[in-house]
Scaffold this active site. Sequence first.
Site, short mmCIF file in Angstrom:
data_model
loop_
_atom_site.label_atom_id
_atom_site.label_comp_id
_atom_site.label_asym_id
_atom_site.label_seq_id
_atom_site.Cartn_x
_atom_site.Cartn_y
_atom_site.Cartn_z
N ILE A 1 -57.82 49.30 -27.06
CA ILE A 1 -58.61 49.27 -28.29
C ILE A 1 -57.69 48.92 -29.44
CG2 ILE A 1 -60.35 50.90 -27.49
CD1 ILE A 1 -59.01 52.93 -29.43
N CYS B 1 -63.33 66.96 -11.46
CA CYS B 1 -64.52 67.79 -11.40
C CYS B 1 -64.48 68.89 -12.44
CB CYS B 1 -64.63 68.43 -10.00
SG CYS B 1 -64.45 67.25 -8.65
N GLY C 1 -59.29 68.21 -9.34
CA GLY C 1 -58.01 67.51 -9.38
C GLY C 1 -57.86 66.48 -8.29
N ARG D 1 -69.08 67.56 -9.29
CA ARG D 1 -68.19 66.57 -8.69
C ARG D 1 -68.25 65.20 -9.33
NH1 ARG D 1 -67.86 63.92 -2.59
NH2 ARG D 1 -65.63 63.46 -2.70
#
Length: 628
Positions: A289, A2, A74, A50
């Site tokens: 990637i 968040c 967290g 959030r």
Amino acid sequence: MCGIAGIFHPGIPKPVDPTRIQRMLDVQAHRGPDGQGVWTAPGVALGHRRLSIIDLVGSPQPMADGALTVTYNGEIYNFAALRAELTQKGARFRTNGDTEVLLHGWRHWGPAMLDRLDGMFAFAIHDAEASTLFLARDRFGVKPLHYAELSDGSIAFASELKGLLAHPLLRRVPDVSAVEDYLAYGYVPDDTCLVSGVRKLAAGHTLLLRRGHSLPPPSQWWDISFADRATGKTDALAEELIDRMRAAVRSRMIADVPLGAFLSGGVDSSAVVALMAEASSRAVRTCTIGFDEADHDERRFAATVAKRFATDHVDRVVDAEDFGLIDRLAGQFDEPFADASALATWRVCALARESVTVALSGDGADEALAGYRRHKFHAAEDRVRSMVPGAMRRSLFGTIGGIYPKADWAPRPLRAKSTLLALASDGDEAYARAVGVTTPEWRARLFTPVARAAFSGHHAEDRYVAAMRAAPARDALDRAQYADVKIWLPGDILTKVDRTSMSVGLEAREPLLDHRLVEFCATLPTSLRLRGGEGKWLMKHALKPYLPNDLLHRRKMGFVTPVSTWFRNTLAEEAAALSRSRTLAETGWFDMPTLATMAADHRAGRAEHGRTLWQFMMLERSLGRLFG
């Protein structure tokens, strides 16, 4: 995961305009696209954006319980165990997530709650009865927290600097000493900020604000020690290491949303994927990637691991000329950030976000187990220092190093100037230079007398030297790793991962930074961390049953971005234009003719200045955004 923000009046509890908190949240909307909330009371306001990961609809924030209100960024991985313990103590839970654990934990344990938390976090708890606001940041600084004292006496905080910048009372004045730090390291360390007056709560620290009291200094609640040594046979220690890694990975696989992993094909990410596959009843989702240049492309190694563990794998090739993200990243990082691997990190985060909301990474092992090449060189140089008296070293190596040509273009064995000068220096000072980008000598040429006078004797390398000399450690390698954990890890690696992942609404988790795992690694004898010139030796030994030998011992590649090549062709004009930049010139900090010479010499191949030019390009963009 968040974004948080808040305002606290330590003096008279003045009303807080909720629209100010709302603006601070709006500019951090990327951190929390799934919801928001603002809570106010006399003299305080808390805000929250959030990204829903656990208890998707049942844990809105800010969350209140009696006199306590929390806003939190967290994940607490052991929240279920803490919840059970608190329930036995009489706590009554209304939600199924980890946020409420912080409220009941604070009520029962106060600040001592932090020692019980296994996770990554930055949070603020307001206690109406005590008239206090308590801020805390996790052990390693995985999650960011900025704060500042404003002109009306209030204290404002936010996850990202842009959150504070949205407050109209924050004065935007640059701190030139932070520019010295930035040119030295390629990032602005956590103990300073380019915006004067803004501070970052240090990793493993808390800040307790009390009504009627002035802003206090932060308090350290956790530190890492390299002073102790584990005993036992190698195979037993290897087994313990794997057990701790396994527990760390499994604890970070708890989520109510799709979960996957970054997979580069290197040892660290491959180890995480191997242990995820072991713990999962379904195929692990992995993403990679690659680059269109073979020397930078790790897809074949990642494919080998993906096949070995039957993962649900996806890869994507990106152009090595992938500098189109420069402006976007400058806005995302706020302060200048010159680790060019951020481009590739953003790409892999964006790829992961197409199919998952949480991704596990392999970050942390290099710091915990001496995996960087500079660790090998530092340990070898220290052995030489121990055999040659200091006066002789300074005379012999200093003289030879002074006259030895700086041959950036030559094969590595012929580029001995840096090593010779390092041997002439004390080990702590030499390592402080080794982690840097632009040397003190070049910074002295690039800065004007006005800028140097403003430094007031500040030297960027001093913080590394101080950290190493104060380290709870036994030897030179211990001290180097300690400083990396305290400075490099939060300032560069974790900042890079947080900002790039959050920019696309992805939660990144770092199981190899489990504090119990890192604390164990710090006790390992030096020979089990670094052996035969190879870092992470015990980890590789322990992973033999999981990964093929050629992968365990292949040359480390990492996310290499070819900025030096760019500045000799595609971005050559950008480099030349730096010396004509009004943004840079109007600061009065830089010797623009020296910058012009640097760009010309680099383009002609007479010298290697690619990383410094990249620093200036990112700095120019940040200065324009921060100060107009």
